[in-house]
Design an enzyme around this catalytic site. Structure first.
Site, short mmCIF file in Angstrom:
data_model
loop_
_atom_site.label_atom_id
_atom_site.label_comp_id
_atom_site.label_asym_id
_atom_site.label_seq_id
_atom_site.Cartn_x
_atom_site.Cartn_y
_atom_site.Cartn_z
N ASN A 111 0.82 -1.21 0.00
CA ASN A 111 0.00 0.00 0.00
C ASN A 111 0.85 1.26 0.00
OD1 ASN A 111 -2.03 -1.83 0.19
ND2 ASN A 111 -2.89 -1.10 2.11
N THR A 156 -18.50 39.42 -28.44
CA THR A 156 -19.23 38.91 -27.27
C THR A 156 -20.53 38.33 -27.81
OG1 THR A 156 -20.36 41.00 -26.82
CG2 THR A 156 -18.24 40.65 -25.72
N HIS A 157 -20.98 37.22 -27.26
CA HIS A 157 -22.17 36.52 -27.76
C HIS A 157 -22.02 36.14 -29.24
CE1 HIS A 157 -24.33 37.84 -24.10
NE2 HIS A 157 -23.72 38.99 -24.30
N SER A 279 -10.22 17.33 -48.06
CA SER A 279 -11.47 16.57 -48.13
C SER A 279 -11.36 15.55 -49.26
CB SER A 279 -12.64 17.52 -48.39
OG SER A 279 -13.77 16.82 -48.87
N ASN A 287 -8.76 21.76 -43.80
CA ASN A 287 -9.40 21.54 -42.50
C ASN A 287 -8.41 21.64 -41.34
OD1 ASN A 287 -11.88 20.98 -43.80
ND2 ASN A 287 -11.23 18.87 -44.17
N TYR A 319 -7.38 1.33 2.63
CA TYR A 319 -7.16 1.01 1.21
C TYR A 319 -8.29 0.15 0.67
CZ TYR A 319 -5.32 -0.88 -3.07
OH TYR A 319 -5.18 -1.24 -4.39
N GLN A 324 -6.89 0.83 -7.71
CA GLN A 324 -6.04 0.31 -8.78
C GLN A 324 -6.39 0.96 -10.12
OE1 GLN A 324 -5.32 -3.98 -8.93
NE2 GLN A 324 -5.85 -3.94 -11.11
N LYS A 327 -4.77 4.39 -12.12
CA LYS A 327 -3.67 4.41 -13.10
C LYS A 327 -4.21 4.46 -14.52
CE LYS A 327 -0.75 1.38 -10.24
NZ LYS A 327 -0.08 0.06 -10.25
#
Length: 434
Positions: A111, A156-157, A279, A287, A319, A324, A327
């Site tokens: 541990n 803005t917006h 494309s 793109n 624990y 596990q 990870k």
């Protein structure tokens, strides 16, 4: 390979073994050198407090040094029959030293071993992420200064708002990285504490010296309470995921801006054709796949904190094997974030900024606030000037001649404060990398 917890020769059920080991061995290769370094510090400490002899310590250190050299040379291989890296290192010691090798596990548990390995690994990864962020930051600062006088419409917006500049745009993301690195710095400080000696979460009856391993492993401090040391498993990963999500948010937003500005409807920037894709049926297409993938990857990274919350939530102290899975959630995401930083730093120096953008007729109202401010400087109140200019716009009578925009306050078009942003970033970066 026999499990280190196995008490007889009866093998674990194959299906049970496969399920419980999971993908652990795939990720343990990253932890191998940290496991060996942790064992070396632990071995030295055991001799210092008299639990093993100096001769036994030297024998084990010699073998551990050989393993570490193999790891750093890339010649060390994870044994697929091992339960984990901790088992394999201990097995090598026993194979070469017999009973002496069996003493390495005295006063510790898997541990606190895995806790230690992950903490050391995460601290190193934070340094790597910081170094890559620094590279991207320096490019942004350079571009901001280089294009500080090239005007750009601000929105803005998604509606035309006020004049901006490429200097302001690049500089905004540079300062965003400053905050992101500050968060990484805070997380590093929290993670950079030694859990070794907490054993299975309740300490040890051996008179171990945790200050010794803290010093030899380069930690700034230790997790003092052994129960809490175990509670940092999952918490450390979650906190780093939050810092990574914050940084990914900055990168993703920048990538979206680039995609927007590259489109023909905006047409603010371009890249050489080798940085775009075509494309299969539309020969005119260029793109921005690089930036779309950065955006997509960063969106996935921003989901990490929620995934860790769901994994670690409602668990009592102590624990649990659930941990596990941290990870396989975090390690690939670290790789992905670093790859995003690398490709942005590789691509961005090739950006081509377009001049004269604001000469387009559609941007004439961009200067409405500039005209209001001129009216105010000439003695009108702001509210009266606002009404007057607003009526001119409504009656299609608005006109404003673009002159030099005299913005002088800190953080404006004319005063980007790049030196201050860079100073603060470098100060944090040096602490992180030091």
């Amino acid at each position: 390979m026999k499990k280190i917890w196995q008490k007889d020769d009866n093998a674990t059920n194959i299906l049970v073994n496969k399920f419980t080991v999971g993908k652990d061995l795939d990720f343990d290769e990253r932890l191998a050198k940290y496991d060996v370094k942790g064992s070396m510090a632990h071995c030295k400490m055991l001799a210092e407090v008299g639990i093993i002899s100096n001769e036994e310590s030297e024998q084990m250190l010699s073998v551990l040094e050989e393993i570490l050299i193999d790891i750093e040379n890339g010649t060390f291989e994870i044994d697929k029959s091992a339960e984990d890296i901790h088992s394999q290192v201990e097995s090598i010691l026993i194979e070469k030293l017999g009973d002496t090798g069996k003493k390495i596990h005295t006063a510790r548990s898997r541990n606190d071993q895995v806790l230690l390995d992950i903490k050391l690994y995460l601290v190193d990864e934070i340094r790597e992420i910081t170094a890559l962020t620094d590279e991207f930051f320096q490019i942004l600062i350079k571009l901001s200064d280089q294009h500080k006088n090239v005007l750009l419409p601000g929105y803005t917006h998604l509606q035309i708002a006020m004049p901006s500049s490429f200097g302001l745009w690049f500089g905004a993301y540079a300062e965003a990285l400053l905050d992101d690195v500050e968060m990484l710095f805070s997380v590093k400080n929290i993670i950079n504490k030694n859990p070794l000696g907490s054993a299975a979460g309740y300490g040890s009856s051996f008179p171990i010296d945790r200050e010794s391993t803290t010093y030899n492993l380069g930690f700034q401090s230790m997790n003092y309470n052994s129960v809490y040391a175990q509670m940092t498993r999952g918490k450390s990963e979650k906190m780093l995921s939050m810092a990574m999500a914050t940084l990914a948010g900055t990168l993703g937003k920048f990538a979206y801006d680039v995609c927007l500005y590259l489109s023909q409807n905006f047409d603010f920037i371009s890249f050489p054709k080798e940085f775009t894709t075509g494309s299969s049926i539309m020969p005119h297409k260029k793109n921005p796949d690089i930036f779309e993938l950065v955006r997509a990857r960063c969106n996935r990274i921003q989901s990490l904190p929620n995934e860790f919350i769901l994994l670690t939530n409602n668990l009592p102290s102590g624990y649990h094997r659930d941990m596990q899975l941290t990870k396989e959630i975090l390690f690939p995401a670290i790789d992905s974030l670093k790859e995003c930083l690398e490709i942005l730093s590789y691509t961005l120096p090739n950006i081509q900024v377009k001049d004269g953008i604001l000469e387009d007729e559609k941007y004439k109202y961009l200067f409405s606030v500039e005209k209001i401010n001129e009216e105010v400087k000439n003695g009108s109140s702001f509210r009266d000037a606002y009404v007057k200019v607003g009526q001119e716009i409504e009656n299609n009578e608005f006109d404003f001649e673009i002159k030099n925009l005299n913005h002088t306050h800190e953080g404006s078009i004319g005063n980007l404060c790049l030196d201050k942003i860079e100073y603060q970033f470098n100060k944090l970066k040096n602490k992180l990398l030091g």
